[in-house]
Structures are given as structure tokens and as C-alpha cells.
Design a protein around this motif. Sequence first.
Motif, PDB file in Angstrom:
ATOM      1  N   UNK A  48       0.826  -1.211   0.000  1.00 22.94           N
ATOM      2  CA  UNK A  48       0.000   0.000   0.000  1.00 22.94           C
ATOM      3  C   UNK A  48       0.858   1.258   0.000  1.00 22.94           C
ATOM      4  N   UNK A  49       1.983   1.230   0.715  1.00 23.11           N
ATOM      5  CA  UNK A  49       2.901   2.367   0.678  1.00 23.11           C
ATOM      6  C   UNK A  49       3.437   2.580  -0.733  1.00 23.11           C
ATOM      7  N   UNK A  50       3.775   1.482  -1.407  1.00 21.35           N
ATOM      8  CA  UNK A  50       4.288   1.574  -2.778  1.00 21.35           C
ATOM      9  C   UNK A  50       3.202   2.083  -3.726  1.00 21.35           C
ATOM     10  N   UNK A  51       1.971   1.655  -3.514  1.00 18.88           N
ATOM     11  CA  UNK A  51       0.854   2.140  -4.332  1.00 18.88           C
ATOM     12  C   UNK A  51       0.708   3.646  -4.192  1.00 18.88           C
TER      13      UNK A  51
ATOM     14  N   UNK B 277       0.239   0.496 -11.985  1.00 20.58           N
ATOM     15  CA  UNK B 277       0.143  -0.918 -12.352  1.00 20.58           C
ATOM     16  C   UNK B 277       0.559  -1.781 -11.175  1.00 20.58           C
ATOM     17  N   UNK B 278      -0.020  -2.964 -11.114  1.00 22.44           N
ATOM     18  CA  UNK B 278       0.339  -3.883 -10.039  1.00 22.44           C
ATOM     19  C   UNK B 278       1.800  -4.295 -10.146  1.00 22.44           C
ATOM     20  N   UNK B 279       2.320  -4.403 -11.366  1.00 21.50           N
ATOM     21  CA  UNK B 279       3.722  -4.802 -11.543  1.00 21.50           C
ATOM     22  C   UNK B 279       4.659  -3.721 -10.992  1.00 21.50           C
ATOM     23  N   UNK B 280       4.358  -2.446 -11.269  1.00 21.84           N
ATOM     24  CA  UNK B 280       5.191  -1.358 -10.759  1.00 21.84           C
ATOM     25  C   UNK B 280       5.130  -1.295  -9.236  1.00 21.84           C
ATOM     26  N   UNK B 281       3.953  -1.528  -8.672  1.00 17.52           N
ATOM     27  CA  UNK B 281       3.808  -1.526  -7.214  1.00 17.52           C
ATOM     28  C   UNK B 281       4.624  -2.655  -6.602  1.00 17.52           C
ATOM     29  N   UNK B 282       4.567  -3.842  -7.213  1.00 16.83           N
ATOM     30  CA  UNK B 282       5.333  -4.976  -6.699  1.00 16.83           C
ATOM     31  C   UNK B 282       6.830  -4.671  -6.714  1.00 16.83           C
ATOM     32  N   UNK B 283       7.303  -4.078  -7.815  1.00 19.63           N
ATOM     33  CA  UNK B 283       8.727  -3.763  -7.932  1.00 19.63           C
ATOM     34  C   UNK B 283       9.146  -2.751  -6.872  1.00 19.63           C
TER      35      UNK B 283
ATOM     36  N   UNK C 152       7.275 -10.174  -4.866  1.00 18.81           N
ATOM     37  CA  UNK C 152       6.865 -10.802  -6.117  1.00 18.81           C
ATOM     38  C   UNK C 152       5.481 -10.309  -6.540  1.00 18.81           C
ATOM     39  N   UNK C 153       5.233 -10.275  -7.841  1.00 17.65           N
ATOM     40  CA  UNK C 153       3.935  -9.825  -8.333  1.00 17.65           C
ATOM     41  C   UNK C 153       2.817 -10.684  -7.757  1.00 17.65           C
TER      42      UNK C 153
ATOM     43  N   UNK D  78       2.565 -11.728  -4.827  1.00 19.24           N
ATOM     44  CA  UNK D  78       2.190 -11.242  -3.506  1.00 19.24           C
ATOM     45  C   UNK D  78       1.128 -10.155  -3.600  1.00 19.24           C
ATOM     46  N   UNK D  79       1.214  -9.325  -4.640  1.00 17.15           N
ATOM     47  CA  UNK D  79       0.184  -8.295  -4.841  1.00 17.15           C
ATOM     48  C   UNK D  79      -1.149  -8.955  -5.148  1.00 17.15           C
ATOM     49  N   UNK D  80      -1.122  -9.937  -6.072  1.00 11.45           N
ATOM     50  CA  UNK D  80      -2.373 -10.602  -6.449  1.00 11.45           C
ATOM     51  C   UNK D  80      -2.902 -11.512  -5.348  1.00 11.45           C
ATOM     52  N   UNK D  81      -2.052 -11.855  -4.404  1.00  9.30           N
ATOM     53  CA  UNK D  81      -2.529 -12.619  -3.254  1.00  9.30           C
ATOM     54  C   UNK D  81      -3.520 -11.786  -2.447  1.00  9.30           C
ATOM     55  N   UNK D  82      -3.291 -10.476  -2.418  1.00  9.28           N
ATOM     56  CA  UNK D  82      -4.166  -9.581  -1.659  1.00  9.28           C
ATOM     57  C   UNK D  82      -5.231  -8.899  -2.517  1.00  9.28           C
ATOM     58  N   UNK D  83      -4.878  -8.544  -3.763  1.00  7.78           N
ATOM     59  CA  UNK D  83      -5.762  -7.700  -4.571  1.00  7.78           C
ATOM     60  C   UNK D  83      -6.003  -8.294  -5.957  1.00  7.78           C
ATOM     61  N   UNK D  84      -7.226  -8.155  -6.430  1.00  2.00           N
ATOM     62  CA  UNK D  84      -7.568  -8.664  -7.762  1.00  2.00           C
ATOM     63  C   UNK D  84      -7.067  -7.750  -8.864  1.00  2.00           C
TER      64      UNK D  84
END
Length: 209
Positions: free
Chosen positions: A36-39, A52-58, A63-64, A66-72
Motif C-alpha cells: 500500500x505504501x508503494x501504491x 500498475x500492479x507490476x510497478x507496485x510490486x517492484x 513478487x507480483x 504477492x500483490x495478487x494474493x491480496x488484490x484482484x
Amino acid sequence: MPGAPRPRTPRANPPDGALRRAPVQRRSTERLARILDACAAELDEGGYERLSTRAVAARAGVPIGSVYRFFSDKRAMTDALAHRNLDDFVGRAAARLAGPGTGGDWRTAVDVLVDEYTAMKRTAPGFALVDFGVPGETNEDLAERLPALLGDRLTADPADPRLRLALVIAVETADAALQLAFRTDPEGDARAIAETKTLLRAYLGTVLD
């Protein structure tokens, strides 16, 4: 604010409805906070359309998956960010209202709420784009939490339907007026902020006086 969030950030424990899976361990909770901080940081730098979810993960260093584990998707992620913001705002306002010099008057409380909102608007990462989320959803959530936040300062029955409607209208009105204040000045136009306080005190006075 139909569709994507408008230029308007985060909550330590997002609502379960915004998460695919709620964290149960400290490690997962810390990872969610980093996401969420990265978002919020990505929103400040590139806006919602480029988020993008990929940019937030980076940026979060996860790992990407991990983002999809929490958010669709990114919308669910920004919704969680908005709800975290709401919790942060309520916590900050409660601390201010419990401190010295705030008295027990609801008008003073209105000023404190506006001041805490504008302070977060100026300093909280991502808050300029995603404050409390979609009007009519999280704004109404804030209105629902105001009676408990204001406590004995309220001079009307918290269960009174007229008061509950007045609080929703006051929150929506303040939202629109303060968006205007920050649209004309990145730091918030002082005159518009002062007028917002005057407007809120006058309107709520029809129910609380």
C-alpha cells in the motif's frame, strides 16, 4: 467520481472486502503495508492511469504474486489504500480532539476535522489522488463514524435520522469544497478552507443548535 479514482491516500488494516485474503501473520501484514505504501508512491509519481500492479510490486520489493494474493486489480488496491486513509484520518482527528485546547464544542471539532484533512492532503503520500475513495461509499463511511468520533460534543441524538443525513451532507459538501481549495492551490487555498469551515458550522448549526 465514476470509474477510476479522481485526483484525491492509505489504512493499516484494509476492509476484508477489499482483500482477496486477509493477512494473518506479522510478515504478511508488513508485506501488505509495503504494497500500500508503494501504491501511494506510484500514485504521486504517475497518477492512477499509469498505476500498475507490476510497478507496485517492484517498488515494494515483493513478487507480483504477492500483490495478487491480496488484490484482484489496481482498483481493489487503491480502494484498500483509501480505507487505510480513512482509519488514519479518524485516528489523527481523535488524538487531536482528546488533546488540550480543543474544548467540548462541536464547532471546534469541525475546525479540527478540516485541519486534519488538509494536513493529510499536504503531506500523506498518495492522498492527493486517493483520499477516502469513491463518494457515496467511503465518504458515507466517514459520516457513519463521526458520531463516535465527536462523542459528547454532539448536542443531538446520534440515532436521529436527521442528524445522520446532515452528517452525510456535511461530509460530501466539505469534500467538494476542499477539492476546490486544492485545485486552485497545491497547498490548499486558505480562504477556501476558511469558508469551508464557516459553511459547515452554519449548516450543522441547523441540527446541533
